[in-house]
Design a protein around this motif. Structure first.
Motif, PDB file in Angstrom:
ATOM      1  N   LEU A  51       0.827  -1.203   0.000  1.00 25.30           N
ATOM      2  CA  LEU A  51       0.000   0.000   0.000  1.00 25.30           C
ATOM      3  C   LEU A  51       0.862   1.253   0.000  1.00 25.30           C
ATOM      4  O   LEU A  51       0.643   2.175  -0.797  1.00 25.30           O
ATOM      5  CB  LEU A  51      -0.921   0.006   1.216  1.00 25.30           C
ATOM      6  CG  LEU A  51      -1.678   1.301   1.475  1.00 25.30           C
ATOM      7  CD1 LEU A  51      -2.746   1.520   0.414  1.00 25.30           C
ATOM      8  CD2 LEU A  51      -2.276   1.306   2.860  1.00 25.30           C
ATOM      9  N   ARG A  52       1.845   1.293   0.876  1.00 27.18           N
ATOM     10  CA  ARG A  52       2.703   2.482   0.974  1.00 27.18           C
ATOM     11  C   ARG A  52       3.504   2.703  -0.307  1.00 27.18           C
ATOM     12  O   ARG A  52       3.562   3.820  -0.829  1.00 27.18           O
ATOM     13  CB  ARG A  52       3.647   2.352   2.169  1.00 27.18           C
ATOM     14  CG  ARG A  52       4.472   3.607   2.409  1.00 27.18           C
ATOM     15  CD  ARG A  52       5.483   3.407   3.476  1.00 27.18           C
ATOM     16  NE  ARG A  52       6.394   2.352   3.066  1.00 27.18           N
ATOM     17  CZ  ARG A  52       7.126   1.636   3.903  1.00 27.18           C
ATOM     18  NH1 ARG A  52       7.073   1.851   5.182  1.00 27.18           N
ATOM     19  NH2 ARG A  52       7.939   0.695   3.451  1.00 27.18           N
ATOM     20  N   ASP A  53       4.105   1.651  -0.842  1.00 29.93           N
ATOM     21  CA  ASP A  53       4.881   1.798  -2.071  1.00 29.93           C
ATOM     22  C   ASP A  53       3.990   2.142  -3.262  1.00 29.93           C
ATOM     23  O   ASP A  53       4.380   2.924  -4.124  1.00 29.93           O
ATOM     24  CB  ASP A  53       5.668   0.521  -2.355  1.00 29.93           C
ATOM     25  CG  ASP A  53       6.780   0.289  -1.334  1.00 29.93           C
ATOM     26  OD1 ASP A  53       7.095   1.239  -0.577  1.00 29.93           O
ATOM     27  OD2 ASP A  53       7.310  -0.831  -1.290  1.00 29.93           O
ATOM     28  N   GLY A  54       2.793   1.564  -3.291  1.00 28.26           N
ATOM     29  CA  GLY A  54       1.850   1.907  -4.356  1.00 28.26           C
ATOM     30  C   GLY A  54       1.415   3.356  -4.280  1.00 28.26           C
ATOM     31  O   GLY A  54       1.254   4.026  -5.301  1.00 28.26           O
ATOM     32  N   LEU A  55       1.251   3.866  -3.058  1.00 25.14           N
ATOM     33  CA  LEU A  55       0.902   5.273  -2.880  1.00 25.14           C
ATOM     34  C   LEU A  55       2.047   6.172  -3.335  1.00 25.14           C
ATOM     35  O   LEU A  55       1.812   7.201  -3.984  1.00 25.14           O
ATOM     36  CB  LEU A  55       0.561   5.545  -1.417  1.00 25.14           C
ATOM     37  CG  LEU A  55       0.084   6.948  -1.092  1.00 25.14           C
ATOM     38  CD1 LEU A  55      -1.239   7.241  -1.783  1.00 25.14           C
ATOM     39  CD2 LEU A  55      -0.054   7.118   0.407  1.00 25.14           C
ATOM     40  N   PHE A  56       3.282   5.787  -3.032  1.00 28.37           N
ATOM     41  CA  PHE A  56       4.435   6.560  -3.500  1.00 28.37           C
ATOM     42  C   PHE A  56       4.497   6.574  -5.026  1.00 28.37           C
ATOM     43  O   PHE A  56       4.790   7.603  -5.628  1.00 28.37           O
ATOM     44  CB  PHE A  56       5.734   6.002  -2.937  1.00 28.37           C
ATOM     45  CG  PHE A  56       5.998   6.370  -1.503  1.00 28.37           C
ATOM     46  CD1 PHE A  56       5.248   7.327  -0.843  1.00 28.37           C
ATOM     47  CD2 PHE A  56       7.012   5.761  -0.803  1.00 28.37           C
ATOM     48  CE1 PHE A  56       5.490   7.662   0.466  1.00 28.37           C
ATOM     49  CE2 PHE A  56       7.277   6.089   0.510  1.00 28.37           C
ATOM     50  CZ  PHE A  56       6.506   7.044   1.154  1.00 28.37           C
ATOM     51  N   ASP A  57       4.215   5.429  -5.645  1.00 27.21           N
ATOM     52  CA  ASP A  57       4.213   5.374  -7.111  1.00 27.21           C
ATOM     53  C   ASP A  57       3.088   6.218  -7.689  1.00 27.21           C
ATOM     54  O   ASP A  57       3.261   6.885  -8.702  1.00 27.21           O
ATOM     55  CB  ASP A  57       4.077   3.934  -7.603  1.00 27.21           C
ATOM     56  CG  ASP A  57       5.341   3.121  -7.393  1.00 27.21           C
ATOM     57  OD1 ASP A  57       6.406   3.733  -7.171  1.00 27.21           O
ATOM     58  OD2 ASP A  57       5.245   1.875  -7.440  1.00 27.21           O
ATOM     59  N   LEU A  58       1.922   6.171  -7.039  1.00 26.00           N
ATOM     60  CA  LEU A  58       0.787   6.945  -7.516  1.00 26.00           C
ATOM     61  C   LEU A  58       1.063   8.440  -7.432  1.00 26.00           C
ATOM     62  O   LEU A  58       0.711   9.202  -8.332  1.00 26.00           O
ATOM     63  CB  LEU A  58      -0.458   6.595  -6.695  1.00 26.00           C
ATOM     64  CG  LEU A  58      -1.764   7.253  -7.105  1.00 26.00           C
ATOM     65  CD1 LEU A  58      -2.196   6.751  -8.477  1.00 26.00           C
ATOM     66  CD2 LEU A  58      -2.834   6.977  -6.073  1.00 26.00           C
ATOM     67  N   LEU A  59       1.727   8.859  -6.368  1.00 25.74           N
ATOM     68  CA  LEU A  59       2.068  10.269  -6.194  1.00 25.74           C
ATOM     69  C   LEU A  59       3.360  10.648  -6.907  1.00 25.74           C
ATOM     70  O   LEU A  59       3.785  11.797  -6.842  1.00 25.74           O
ATOM     71  CB  LEU A  59       2.183  10.596  -4.703  1.00 25.74           C
ATOM     72  CG  LEU A  59       0.904  10.427  -3.893  1.00 25.74           C
ATOM     73  CD1 LEU A  59       1.189  10.663  -2.415  1.00 25.74           C
ATOM     74  CD2 LEU A  59      -0.188  11.338  -4.398  1.00 25.74           C
TER      75      LEU A  59
END
Length: 119
Positions: A51-59
């Motif tokens: 979740l955290r890494d996906g959020l970083f990629d999304l942002l």
């Protein structure tokens, strides 16, 4: 299959969590409850990192260089605390898991239909 067998065993009085239908004195069921608890506890960090890494990629937050490692560590700590706080607040607020299941079904179903390309 397991759910249908539990419904056939306990009928309409079947609890949503099948293990709650069995006696608390049953040692095999107690072992099953313990195994499920270990599974949940050990899978949460793996899902949270995704979740955290996906959020970083999304942002579109890029990995920092070696020179800026303190900034990267600070960002990871703050994002972890923030996300855990949001998840915990939602867990206290949402008591009906059918809402969570319906929202995830709606979001994933919509992305399946409109976003993911046909292969």
């Amino acid at each position: 299959i397991v759910s249908s067998l539990a419904f056939l065993t306990f009928g309409g009085a079947c609890s949503g969590l099948i293990l709650n239908n069995y006696s608390t004195n049953d040692q095999l069921i107690s072992l099953s409850r313990f195994a499920i608890a270990i599974s949940l506890i050990s899978s949460y960090p793996l899902l949270f990192v995704g979740l955290r890494d996906g959020l970083f990629d999304l942002l579109r937050l890029e990995e920092s260089s070696i020179n800026n490692i303190n900034h990267t560590r600070y960002r990871y700590v703050l994002s972890t605390i923030g996300l855990l706080g949001i998840i915990t607040a939602l867990a206290f607020k949402i008591t009906d898991l059918t809402f969570v299941a319906s929202m995830s079904g709606a979001v994933l179903g919509t992305s399946l239909i409109f976003i993911i390309r046909r292969s």
